[in-house]
Design a protein around this motif. Structure first.
Motif, PDB file in Angstrom:
ATOM      1  N   PHE A  82      -4.376 -12.961   1.330  1.00 54.15           N
ATOM      2  CA  PHE A  82      -4.375 -11.975   0.302  1.00 54.15           C
ATOM      3  C   PHE A  82      -3.079 -12.035  -0.080  1.00 54.15           C
ATOM      4  CE2 PHE A  82      -7.322  -9.413   1.440  1.00 54.15           C
ATOM      5  CZ  PHE A  82      -7.857  -9.233   1.825  1.00 54.15           C
ATOM      6  N   SER A 111      10.532  -4.155  -6.113  1.00 56.47           N
ATOM      7  CA  SER A 111      10.310  -4.396  -4.464  1.00 56.47           C
ATOM      8  C   SER A 111       9.924  -2.609  -3.498  1.00 56.47           C
ATOM      9  CB  SER A 111      11.341  -4.859  -4.072  1.00 56.47           C
ATOM     10  OG  SER A 111      12.558  -4.084  -3.586  1.00 56.47           O
ATOM     11  N   ASN A 112      10.657  -2.004  -4.425  1.00 57.48           N
ATOM     12  CA  ASN A 112      10.008  -0.855  -3.653  1.00 57.48           C
ATOM     13  C   ASN A 112       9.410   0.391  -4.083  1.00 57.48           C
ATOM     14  OD1 ASN A 112      11.055   0.080  -5.817  1.00 57.48           O
ATOM     15  ND2 ASN A 112      13.270   1.492  -5.085  1.00 57.48           N
ATOM     16  N   GLN A 113       8.229  -0.323  -5.050  1.00 62.59           N
ATOM     17  CA  GLN A 113       6.940   0.226  -4.995  1.00 62.59           C
ATOM     18  C   GLN A 113       5.450  -0.356  -4.089  1.00 62.59           C
ATOM     19  OE1 GLN A 113       6.835   2.133  -7.613  1.00 62.59           O
ATOM     20  NE2 GLN A 113       9.065   3.164  -7.288  1.00 62.59           N
ATOM     21  N   PRO A 114       4.304   0.433  -4.268  1.00 58.53           N
ATOM     22  CA  PRO A 114       3.461  -0.029  -3.606  1.00 58.53           C
ATOM     23  C   PRO A 114       3.091  -1.696  -3.974  1.00 58.53           C
ATOM     24  CG  PRO A 114       2.863   2.210  -4.542  1.00 58.53           C
ATOM     25  CD  PRO A 114       4.132   1.879  -5.627  1.00 58.53           C
ATOM     26  N   GLN A 115       2.943  -2.009  -3.877  1.00 59.10           N
ATOM     27  CA  GLN A 115       2.052  -3.327  -3.978  1.00 59.10           C
ATOM     28  C   GLN A 115       0.843  -3.568  -3.815  1.00 59.10           C
ATOM     29  OE1 GLN A 115       3.517  -6.356  -0.329  1.00 59.10           O
ATOM     30  NE2 GLN A 115       5.158  -5.614  -0.574  1.00 59.10           N
ATOM     31  N   HIS A 116       0.129  -4.065  -5.446  1.00 57.69           N
ATOM     32  CA  HIS A 116      -1.582  -4.028  -5.716  1.00 57.69           C
ATOM     33  C   HIS A 116      -1.422  -5.695  -4.766  1.00 57.69           C
ATOM     34  CE1 HIS A 116      -1.467  -0.462  -8.044  1.00 57.69           C
ATOM     35  NE2 HIS A 116       0.248  -1.068  -7.964  1.00 57.69           N
ATOM     36  N   PHE A 117      -2.751  -5.365  -4.288  1.00 54.61           N
ATOM     37  CA  PHE A 117      -3.650  -6.676  -3.724  1.00 54.61           C
ATOM     38  C   PHE A 117      -4.803  -7.285  -4.327  1.00 54.61           C
ATOM     39  CE2 PHE A 117      -1.460  -6.735   0.456  1.00 54.61           C
ATOM     40  CZ  PHE A 117      -0.619  -6.066   0.229  1.00 54.61           C
ATOM     41  N   GLY A 118      -4.656  -8.714  -4.019  1.00 48.41           N
ATOM     42  CA  GLY A 118      -6.010  -9.701  -4.692  1.00 48.41           C
ATOM     43  C   GLY A 118      -7.081  -8.966  -3.735  1.00 48.41           C
ATOM     44  N   TYR A 121       8.003  -9.582  -8.298  1.00 45.64           N
ATOM     45  CA  TYR A 121       7.868  -9.471  -7.401  1.00 45.64           C
ATOM     46  C   TYR A 121       6.247 -10.212  -6.664  1.00 45.64           C
ATOM     47  CZ  TYR A 121      12.190  -7.343  -7.056  1.00 45.64           C
ATOM     48  OH  TYR A 121      13.344  -7.090  -7.127  1.00 45.64           O
ATOM     49  N   PHE A 152       2.248 -11.057   7.751  1.00 47.75           N
ATOM     50  CA  PHE A 152       3.339 -11.419   5.805  1.00 47.75           C
ATOM     51  C   PHE A 152       3.755 -12.753   6.170  1.00 47.75           C
ATOM     52  CE2 PHE A 152       6.474 -11.281   3.019  1.00 47.75           C
ATOM     53  CZ  PHE A 152       7.554 -12.188   3.567  1.00 47.75           C
ATOM     54  N   TYR A 155       3.264 -11.781  -3.499  1.00 45.48           N
ATOM     55  CA  TYR A 155       3.932 -11.991  -1.887  1.00 45.48           C
ATOM     56  C   TYR A 155       2.401 -12.484  -1.301  1.00 45.48           C
ATOM     57  CZ  TYR A 155       6.968  -7.904  -2.554  1.00 45.48           C
ATOM     58  OH  TYR A 155       8.295  -7.597  -2.782  1.00 45.48           O
ATOM     59  N   SER A 188       7.713 -14.251  -0.104  1.00 47.69           N
ATOM     60  CA  SER A 188       7.521 -13.159  -0.924  1.00 47.69           C
ATOM     61  C   SER A 188       8.836 -14.195  -1.709  1.00 47.69           C
ATOM     62  CB  SER A 188       8.539 -11.966  -0.513  1.00 47.69           C
ATOM     63  OG  SER A 188       9.872 -11.957   0.427  1.00 47.69           O
ATOM     64  N   TYR A 226      -0.314 -13.037   2.518  1.00 48.85           N
ATOM     65  CA  TYR A 226      -0.369 -12.238   3.279  1.00 48.85           C
ATOM     66  C   TYR A 226      -1.902 -13.007   4.257  1.00 48.85           C
ATOM     67  CZ  TYR A 226       2.867  -8.484   2.186  1.00 48.85           C
ATOM     68  OH  TYR A 226       3.569  -7.753   2.009  1.00 48.85           O
ATOM     69  N   GLU A 246      11.797 -14.160   0.926  1.00 46.19           N
ATOM     70  CA  GLU A 246      11.883 -14.456   2.585  1.00 46.19           C
ATOM     71  C   GLU A 246      10.475 -15.065   2.975  1.00 46.19           C
ATOM     72  OE1 GLU A 246      12.324 -10.254   4.481  1.00 46.19           O
ATOM     73  OE2 GLU A 246      11.887 -11.256   6.257  1.00 46.19           O
TER      74      GLU A 246
END
Lengths: 113, 111
Positions: free
Chosen positions: A91, A98-105, A31, A45, A33, A48, A35, A56
């Protein structure tokens, strides 16, 4: 530890020009995303992406924006004709579920002149 | 309208102090709440909370969720200058995982 990587770290562009922001998500993530964060405002947001299609998009993500996963590793955000108000930190984030934490650059700071 | 509200917006403390950051939410079909720490660049994940009343702990940081009153707190004990950052609270909005963020709390820890 695996990381989300984004390039460039800073992009300066003339209004009306096209920009492509690049992201390499963590390799086993599914998944993806985008932002953005305008200076002094909330993280918002944009879009996705899952299974090679947009799942979305927000109201911000109009026809000037597009995303692509061209080669199974990169995830790109294109802004076709930039406006002054597109100046922001963008970002990329990814997660394997999708229900797990997102990791950001670390983000790309986009400055439109 | 779904929203996430954090307070205070900024906080200045001295090393060794304990701080409590607040996050309230109104999100339909609530599943979880996440805390992130944002220093110069990427928000880095701290905690994900799904159940009321169960404290999550990592070193000097801890967090708890109250699903009845619709809020979460993030506690930092014995603060250090390295804790200076913006702390973000976020709630996934739907099955696709879109995150709704609060405004963030900017914490400044003075030596």
């Amino acid at each position: 530890e695996p990381e989300v990587t984004q390039t460039p770290s800073h992009q300066v562009t003339q209004m009306g020009q096209e920009v492509i922001l690049r992201c390499v998500p963590i390799s086993n993530h599914l998944y993806f995303y985008w932002y953005r964060q305008i200076l002094g405002q909330k993280v918002e947001f944009l879009v996705s992406f899952y299974n090679n299609e947009i799942s979305e998009k927000s109201e911000i993500f109009d026809d000037q924006f597009s995303v692509e996963r061209p080669d199974g590793s990169n995830f790109t955000l294109k802004i076709r004709s930039t406006k002054l108000e597109d100046s922001a930190m963008y970002f990329c984030a990814s997660t394997w579920e999708s229900n797990q934490p997102q990791h950001f650059g670390d983000g790309t700071r986009l400055s439109i002149l | 309208e779904d929203k996430v509200v954090q307070s205070p917006l900024s906080l200045v403390v001295h090393e060794g102090d304990t701080v409590t950051l607040n996050c309230s939410y109104e999100v339909t079909n609530f599943r979880s709440l996440l805390w992130y720490k944002q220093e110069k660049k990427a928000p880095t994940f701290l905690f994900m909370l799904t159940s009321s009343g169960i404290e999550k702990k990592s070193g000097r940081l801890s967090s708890i969720l109250d699903k009845k009153e619709l809020f979460s707190i993030l506690n930092i004990t014995a603060t250090q200058t390295g804790d200076s950052a913006i702390y973000l609270c976020a709630v996934p909005y739907n099955q696709g995982g879109k995150l709704i963020f609060g405004q963030g709390t900017e914490l400044s820890v003075k030596p």
